[in-house]
Motif scaffolding. Structure first.
Motif, PDB file in Angstrom:
ATOM      1  N   SER A  70       1.413   4.733   2.225  1.00 46.84           N
ATOM      2  CA  SER A  70       1.004   5.397   3.457  1.00 46.84           C
ATOM      3  C   SER A  70       0.686   6.867   3.215  1.00 46.84           C
ATOM      4  N   SER A 121       3.843   8.950   3.497  1.00 47.36           N
ATOM      5  CA  SER A 121       4.728   8.984   2.333  1.00 47.36           C
ATOM      6  C   SER A 121       4.194   9.924   1.265  1.00 47.36           C
ATOM      7  N   THR A 146      -3.612  10.867  -2.038  1.00 51.12           N
ATOM      8  CA  THR A 146      -4.297   9.822  -1.282  1.00 51.12           C
ATOM      9  C   THR A 146      -5.652  10.331  -0.830  1.00 51.12           C
ATOM     10  N   ASP A 161       0.845  -1.181   0.000  1.00 50.33           N
ATOM     11  CA  ASP A 161       0.000   0.000   0.000  1.00 50.33           C
ATOM     12  C   ASP A 161       0.887   1.239   0.000  1.00 50.33           C
ATOM     13  N   SER A 209      -6.356   7.032   2.831  1.00 50.55           N
ATOM     14  CA  SER A 209      -6.236   5.612   3.132  1.00 50.55           C
ATOM     15  C   SER A 209      -5.080   5.019   2.356  1.00 50.55           C
ATOM     16  N   PRO A 210      -4.279   4.131   2.978  1.00 50.42           N
ATOM     17  CA  PRO A 210      -3.211   3.457   2.236  1.00 50.42           C
ATOM     18  C   PRO A 210      -3.744   2.583   1.100  1.00 50.42           C
TER      19      PRO A 210
END
Length: 512
Positions: A276, A279, A311, A274, A314-315
């Motif tokens: 993060s 990141s 994003t 996934d 959510s990952p």
């Protein structure tokens, strides 16, 4: 008595339904795949700090591993840098095992049952990958035949059939069915359609510049891996552009555009892929920082820029857009992932291997001196080759697992951006471990193919390298490497575990 179905049986049955023409070749490839995975597993038994191993003894060209409970494993001498499939069987108290999952089950060590399942998947998936590879009779065997080399970045990545050269789970894909592997594995050369999911802009975190083609009025459009769209996300996606899977599987190349790193919540090799939220938040700053540091390499290193990251909190729903490495190839040049170098026909040359080692160590040690340790394994590190195959420059991609040392940066007047988490450390051992474990015990070792060949390449490259404390540590201390087997036999969430390998020149005679 009915024999329980194995992973090999299950893959064969699925293959008969979705690609029956590959069943015969899949079956033919199984013995070699078992030996390949067993070779990687035996390397871990021979060289990693496994808690149930008491000691190791070299015995007449072989190796005996004495276990804490009194049992003994016996197999060939284990060169930790070798890449050939060298271990057809291992004995446990006199009983021979040619299937790694059965050996693992017989050992009955903590967490071994789950690992045995992964090993069985690795064997079956590797046999499937080898069964599907194209005829390689026209592979170039001379550096003066670049016209036969792949013309695109994704075609280079498709050359890597066997996966990780040292990981027992080199092809373990338990989250994928056979149909999924054929549809999404780069070694099977598919073309896939990205999904596109429009999310209200206020629900998204965006870093860098998100392109117009991925925006709608008041919405951010996120590229989604098609497997993720089908199996994880509850919201429907519209069909997006065609793309080609790269070695990381979740990263795909658009034919005329960037590389798209997607979230992929299937467990591949040993982890769930996934992205993060942290990141994504750091993506733009980290990319600009890495580009600045790479500019201090004297033109020997380029880092693929992160164009944008986004994003939806959510990952499982995030994406990163990155430059294609081919941007850094001049006319007549090729950009080749290190993992794909064997497909060039160049790596059998001691002179070429030494030249590549000289280039890679010059760049890696220079950046380490500045305060940046690259995770320069064969997937992240690429080399720019001239038309005749000479290694000219390096390209690095995917900054998620580099390490940055603030104290070293400060000594060189380099400003540290707002980074957080495991990336930032002043632990000298951790910085060296990150670079040496990935570059020397990974990329250079796999390119050389054996301990003696690696030792020769390092010796040839050494006189041209600047004498620094980091180089002296590399020359004088045991070589760090990830303990890949130990990591799979440890409890979840344990993070990276490390071992120290013998000096390459003494690798085949190692015992503890």
């Amino acid at each position: 008595m009915h024999r329980p179905a194995t992973a090999e049986d299950e893959v064969a049955a699925e293959l008969a339904a979705v690609r029956p023409g590959l069943v015969t070749e899949f079956t033919r490839q199984l013995p070699g795949a078992r030996a390949a995975v067993l070779t990687r597993l035996w390397r871990g038994f021979a060289h990693e700090p496994l808690p149930w191993v008491e000691r190791r003894e070299s015995t007449g060209g072989g190796l005996t591993v004495r276990l804490a409970d009194g049992r003994r494993l016996h197999g060939p001498a284990a060169d930790p840098y070798a890449t050939a499939d060298r271990v057809p069987a291992v004995e446990l108290d006199g009983v021979s095992y040619d299937r790694p999952e059965r050996l693992m089950a017989a050992l009955a060590v903590p967490h071994g049952t789950v690992f045995a399942t992964e090993l069985a998947h690795s064997v079956a998936s590797l046999a499937l990958a080898r069964a599907g590879r194209p005829d390689r009779s026209d592979r170039p065997d001379r550096p003066d035949r670049p016209k036969e080399w792949p013309a695109t970045d994704w075609e280079w990545e498709q050359q890597v059939v066997d996966g990780h050269p040292y990981h027992p789970n080199c092809r373990s894909r338990p989250g994928f069915s056979v149909a999924d592997q054929l549809a999404y594995g780069p070694e099977h050369r598919p073309v896939v359609r990205l999904g596109l999911l429009a999310v209200p802009a206020e629900e998204c975190l965006v870093s860098g510049s998100w392109p117009r083609w991925l925006r709608e009025r008041g919405r951010v459009v996120l590229p989604v891996h098609p497997w993720q769209a089908e199996h994880v996300l509850e919201r429907g996606c519209v069909e997006g552009p065609a793309a080609h899977p790269l070695m990381p599987v979740r990263t795909l190349a658009l034919p005329e555009g960037p590389h798209v790193k997607t979230a992929l919540s299937a467990r591949l090799t040993s982890s769930v892929r996934d992205i993060s939220v942290g990141s994504v938040r750091m993506a733009a700053a980290l990319s600009a920082f890495a580009e600045d540091v790479a500019a201090r390499s004297g033109g020997l290193l380029h880092v693929t820029r992160t164009l944008g990251a986004a994003t939806a909190g959510s990952p499982d729903l995030a994406a990163v857009l990155r430059e294609s490495p081919r941007r850094y190839a001049g006319p007549g040049e090729h950009v080749v992932p290190v993992a794909a170098l064997p497909a060039t026909g160049l790596t059998g040359s001691a002179a070429w291997t030494a030249a590549f080692a000289r280039l890679a160590l010059t760049v890696g040690l220079r950046l380490l001196q500045l305060g940046v340790a690259l995770e320069a394994h064969g997937q992240n590190l690429l080399v720019v080759l001239s038309g005749r195959g000479e290694p000219l420059r390096l390209v690095y991609r995917d900054l998620a697992d580099i390490r940055v040392g603030p104290a070293r940066l400060a000594r060189h007047g380099i400003a540290l951006p707002e980074l957080s988490g495991r990336i930032v450390t002043d632990d000298v051992a951790a910085l060296r471990r990150k670079l040496f474990g990935s570059l020397v015990a990974g990329s250079l070792a796999a390119t050389a193919g054996s301990g003696p060949a690696l030792a020769a390449a390092l010796a040839a490259a050494g006189p041209d390298l600047p004498d620094t404390p980091d180089l002296r540590a590399l020359r004088e201390q045991p070589l760090p490497a990830k303990a890949l087997t130990l990591m799979r036999l440890s409890s979840a969430g344990g993070g990276d575990r490390w071992t120290h390998l013998p000096r390459p020149e003494a690798a085949t005679g190692h015992h503890t």
